[in-house]
Design a protein around this motif. Structure first.
Motif, PDB file in Angstrom:
ATOM      1  N   GLY A  47       0.808  -1.216   0.000  1.00 60.58           N
ATOM      2  CA  GLY A  47       0.000   0.000   0.000  1.00 60.58           C
ATOM      3  C   GLY A  47       0.836   1.259   0.000  1.00 60.58           C
ATOM      4  O   GLY A  47       0.514   2.234  -0.699  1.00 60.58           O
ATOM      5  N   ARG A  50       2.420   1.674  -3.421  1.00 60.77           N
ATOM      6  CA  ARG A  50       1.431   2.073  -4.418  1.00 60.77           C
ATOM      7  C   ARG A  50       1.240   3.594  -4.400  1.00 60.77           C
ATOM      8  O   ARG A  50       1.180   4.235  -5.455  1.00 60.77           O
ATOM      9  CB  ARG A  50       0.101   1.369  -4.155  1.00 60.77           C
ATOM     10  CG  ARG A  50      -0.972   1.734  -5.189  1.00 60.77           C
ATOM     11  CD  ARG A  50      -2.302   1.048  -4.905  1.00 60.77           C
ATOM     12  NE  ARG A  50      -2.177  -0.395  -5.034  1.00 60.77           N
ATOM     13  CZ  ARG A  50      -2.299  -1.258  -4.032  1.00 60.77           C
ATOM     14  NH1 ARG A  50      -2.543  -0.819  -2.812  1.00 60.77           N
ATOM     15  NH2 ARG A  50      -2.178  -2.543  -4.227  1.00 60.77           N
ATOM     16  N   ILE A  51       1.154   4.156  -3.205  1.00 56.61           N
ATOM     17  CA  ILE A  51       1.002   5.611  -3.099  1.00 56.61           C
ATOM     18  C   ILE A  51       2.264   6.316  -3.599  1.00 56.61           C
ATOM     19  O   ILE A  51       2.194   7.309  -4.323  1.00 56.61           O
ATOM     20  CB  ILE A  51       0.724   6.009  -1.639  1.00 56.61           C
ATOM     21  CG1 ILE A  51      -0.604   5.398  -1.174  1.00 56.61           C
ATOM     22  CG2 ILE A  51       0.687   7.524  -1.485  1.00 56.61           C
ATOM     23  CD1 ILE A  51      -0.830   5.504   0.310  1.00 56.61           C
ATOM     24  N   LEU A  67      -5.263   6.958  -7.557  1.00 47.47           N
ATOM     25  CA  LEU A  67      -5.352   5.593  -7.045  1.00 47.47           C
ATOM     26  C   LEU A  67      -6.660   4.951  -7.496  1.00 47.47           C
ATOM     27  O   LEU A  67      -7.177   4.039  -6.862  1.00 47.47           O
ATOM     28  CB  LEU A  67      -5.253   5.589  -5.515  1.00 47.47           C
ATOM     29  CG  LEU A  67      -3.908   6.040  -4.947  1.00 47.47           C
ATOM     30  CD1 LEU A  67      -3.983   6.182  -3.430  1.00 47.47           C
ATOM     31  CD2 LEU A  67      -2.800   5.073  -5.331  1.00 47.47           C
ATOM     32  N   ARG A  75      -0.065  13.454  -3.181  1.00 47.46           N
ATOM     33  CA  ARG A  75       0.744  12.311  -2.754  1.00 47.46           C
ATOM     34  C   ARG A  75       1.234  12.474  -1.312  1.00 47.46           C
ATOM     35  O   ARG A  75       1.226  11.523  -0.526  1.00 47.46           O
ATOM     36  CB  ARG A  75       1.949  12.145  -3.697  1.00 47.46           C
ATOM     37  CG  ARG A  75       2.674  10.806  -3.472  1.00 47.46           C
ATOM     38  CD  ARG A  75       3.997  10.702  -4.233  1.00 47.46           C
ATOM     39  NE  ARG A  75       3.916  11.123  -5.609  1.00 47.46           N
ATOM     40  CZ  ARG A  75       3.472  10.363  -6.614  1.00 47.46           C
ATOM     41  NH1 ARG A  75       3.024   9.146  -6.359  1.00 47.46           N
ATOM     42  NH2 ARG A  75       3.459  10.832  -7.853  1.00 47.46           N
ATOM     43  N   ALA A  78      -1.536  11.668   1.071  1.00 46.88           N
ATOM     44  CA  ALA A  78      -1.854  10.242   1.100  1.00 46.88           C
ATOM     45  C   ALA A  78      -0.802   9.438   1.865  1.00 46.88           C
ATOM     46  O   ALA A  78      -1.130   8.511   2.618  1.00 46.88           O
ATOM     47  CB  ALA A  78      -1.987   9.711  -0.325  1.00 46.88           C
ATOM     48  N   TYR A  82      -1.524   7.213   5.241  1.00 43.85           N
ATOM     49  CA  TYR A  82      -1.141   5.804   5.328  1.00 43.85           C
ATOM     50  C   TYR A  82      -0.261   5.562   6.558  1.00 43.85           C
ATOM     51  O   TYR A  82      -0.493   4.627   7.339  1.00 43.85           O
ATOM     52  CB  TYR A  82      -0.407   5.361   4.057  1.00 43.85           C
ATOM     53  CG  TYR A  82       0.016   3.916   4.109  1.00 43.85           C
ATOM     54  CD1 TYR A  82      -0.755   2.919   3.524  1.00 43.85           C
ATOM     55  CD2 TYR A  82       1.189   3.528   4.768  1.00 43.85           C
ATOM     56  CE1 TYR A  82      -0.377   1.581   3.596  1.00 43.85           C
ATOM     57  CE2 TYR A  82       1.572   2.202   4.846  1.00 43.85           C
ATOM     58  CZ  TYR A  82       0.783   1.229   4.262  1.00 43.85           C
ATOM     59  OH  TYR A  82       1.163  -0.104   4.352  1.00 43.85           O
ATOM     60  N   SER A 102      -9.424   8.231   0.799  1.00 48.48           N
ATOM     61  CA  SER A 102      -8.650   8.123   2.042  1.00 48.48           C
ATOM     62  C   SER A 102      -9.100   6.916   2.859  1.00 48.48           C
ATOM     63  O   SER A 102      -8.292   6.283   3.558  1.00 48.48           O
ATOM     64  CB  SER A 102      -8.775   9.403   2.864  1.00 48.48           C
ATOM     65  OG  SER A 102     -10.135   9.729   3.100  1.00 48.48           O
ATOM     66  N   SER A 104      -9.979   3.988   1.738  1.00 51.32           N
ATOM     67  CA  SER A 104      -9.286   2.801   1.218  1.00 51.32           C
ATOM     68  C   SER A 104      -7.823   2.786   1.632  1.00 51.32           C
ATOM     69  O   SER A 104      -7.255   1.721   1.897  1.00 51.32           O
ATOM     70  CB  SER A 104      -9.411   2.744  -0.307  1.00 51.32           C
ATOM     71  OG  SER A 104      -8.695   3.793  -0.944  1.00 51.32           O
ATOM     72  N   ILE A 105      -7.202   3.965   1.704  1.00 53.51           N
ATOM     73  CA  ILE A 105      -5.801   4.053   2.126  1.00 53.51           C
ATOM     74  C   ILE A 105      -5.666   3.627   3.590  1.00 53.51           C
ATOM     75  O   ILE A 105      -4.771   2.851   3.950  1.00 53.51           O
ATOM     76  CB  ILE A 105      -5.279   5.488   1.933  1.00 53.51           C
ATOM     77  CG1 ILE A 105      -5.168   5.823   0.450  1.00 53.51           C
ATOM     78  CG2 ILE A 105      -3.926   5.681   2.628  1.00 53.51           C
ATOM     79  CD1 ILE A 105      -4.891   7.289   0.165  1.00 53.51           C
ATOM     80  N   GLU A 108      -6.242  -0.198   4.031  1.00 51.20           N
ATOM     81  CA  GLU A 108      -5.104  -1.007   3.584  1.00 51.20           C
ATOM     82  C   GLU A 108      -3.946  -0.899   4.574  1.00 51.20           C
ATOM     83  O   GLU A 108      -3.285  -1.900   4.876  1.00 51.20           O
ATOM     84  CB  GLU A 108      -4.651  -0.570   2.190  1.00 51.20           C
ATOM     85  CG  GLU A 108      -3.575  -1.476   1.609  1.00 51.20           C
ATOM     86  CD  GLU A 108      -3.384  -1.282   0.122  1.00 51.20           C
ATOM     87  OE1 GLU A 108      -3.067  -2.273  -0.559  1.00 51.20           O
ATOM     88  OE2 GLU A 108      -3.532  -0.137  -0.369  1.00 51.20           O
ATOM     89  N   ARG A 138     -11.558  -3.118  -2.646  1.00 55.42           N
ATOM     90  CA  ARG A 138     -10.147  -2.953  -2.284  1.00 55.42           C
ATOM     91  C   ARG A 138      -9.742  -3.918  -1.163  1.00 55.42           C
ATOM     92  O   ARG A 138     -10.594  -4.457  -0.439  1.00 55.42           O
ATOM     93  CB  ARG A 138      -9.884  -1.512  -1.830  1.00 55.42           C
ATOM     94  CG  ARG A 138     -10.109  -0.468  -2.905  1.00 55.42           C
ATOM     95  CD  ARG A 138      -9.227  -0.728  -4.139  1.00 55.42           C
ATOM     96  NE  ARG A 138      -9.406   0.255  -5.185  1.00 55.42           N
ATOM     97  CZ  ARG A 138      -8.602   1.294  -5.385  1.00 55.42           C
ATOM     98  NH1 ARG A 138      -7.563   1.513  -4.583  1.00 55.42           N
ATOM     99  NH2 ARG A 138      -8.826   2.132  -6.365  1.00 55.42           N
TER     100      ARG A 138
END
Length: 250
Positions: A47, A50-51, A67, A75, A78, A82, A102, A104-105, A108, A138
């Protein structure tokens, strides 16, 4: 608009002596992401990578991260979301679901860390339906509970239930009153040592008397006056604060 916000923001910055602090008269682009909690294991997670590597330009806006869910995050925003979720001591509370970017971030990050669960609160039922579908598709979407409710009312309910969170992300309506209501309640819900992150804290709209934003001012009138909180850093447009640990705890 109280005339002393400029002076008070400078006085606060002088008192805390943190290079990241940006005063009221110089709002705009914030610092790039830097780790608050150094952790190589976190930086190796899917995760996080990915960001770090995602393209920009979502919704045609050059700095918004892509995303594959619409939302208003850069970025640097995010990555900080995370990180704080990954290191949360227990559950996370999010105010402002929108379409689930956010959310989903955070889910994860919690899943990859083996951490707690997320409750996300919003009043927009139509957008929430989109968010539920986005998050369901997700990883670790099962960690998310959705609430359709006024943020302050839900915070009061959670407080009455004795709920405590390791991380609170505040990204609902950015007006002064809504932010003030949330910021003035967050101490009752945040564990000692826990973090609260305010989105659009550094947006220049906050200092424009004709703009609806009032995030910076509301934080200055609440968190910054509370001796239990300390400013940690800025990342992108976000401002990060921590409820100080209890004596003897880190």
């Amino acid at each position: 608009m109280p005339a002393d916000w400029s002076a008070r923001s400078r006085a606060y910055g002088d008192a805390i002596k943190k290079p990241d602090w940006i005063d009221f008269d110089h709002l705009g682009s914030g610092p790039q992401y830097r780790s608050t909690i150094l952790d190589r294991k976190m930086q190796e997670q899917t995760g996080f990578k990915r960001i770090l590597n995602a393209p920009l330009g979502r919704m045609g806006v050059p700095f918004l991260i892509n995303l594959e869910i619409d939302g208003f995050l850069g970025r640097d925003d995010a990555l900080k979301i995370y990180e704080m979720a990954y290191h949360s001591d227990g559950d996370v509370l999010e105010l402002g679901t929108c379409k689930g970017l956010s959310t989903s971030i955070i889910a994860e990050a919690l899943g990859e860390a083996g951490g707690g669960n997320l409750e996300t609160v919003d009043i927009d039922a139509a957008a929430n339906e989109v968010a539920r579908e986005n998050v369901k598709s997700r990883r670790f979407g099962e960690k998310v509970t959705f609430a359709i409710q006024d943020a302050a009312k839900r915070m009061d309910e959670l407080s009455s239930l004795g709920r405590k969170f390791g991380f609170v992300f505040i990204d609902h309506w950015h007006g002064y009153d809504a932010t003030y209501e949330a910021a003035s309640r967050v101490r009752d819900l945040l564990k000692p040592g826990g973090y609260v992150l305010f989105h659009d804290f550094l947006d220049p709209g906050n200092s424009d008397p004709n703009h609806v934003y009032g995030v910076y001012q509301a934080v200055l009138d609440t968190i910054c006056l509370d001796d239990e909180f300390e400013f940690i850093c800025n990342s992108g447009c976000c401002g990060l604060f921590r409820r100080k640990p209890q004596d003897g705890l880190v």
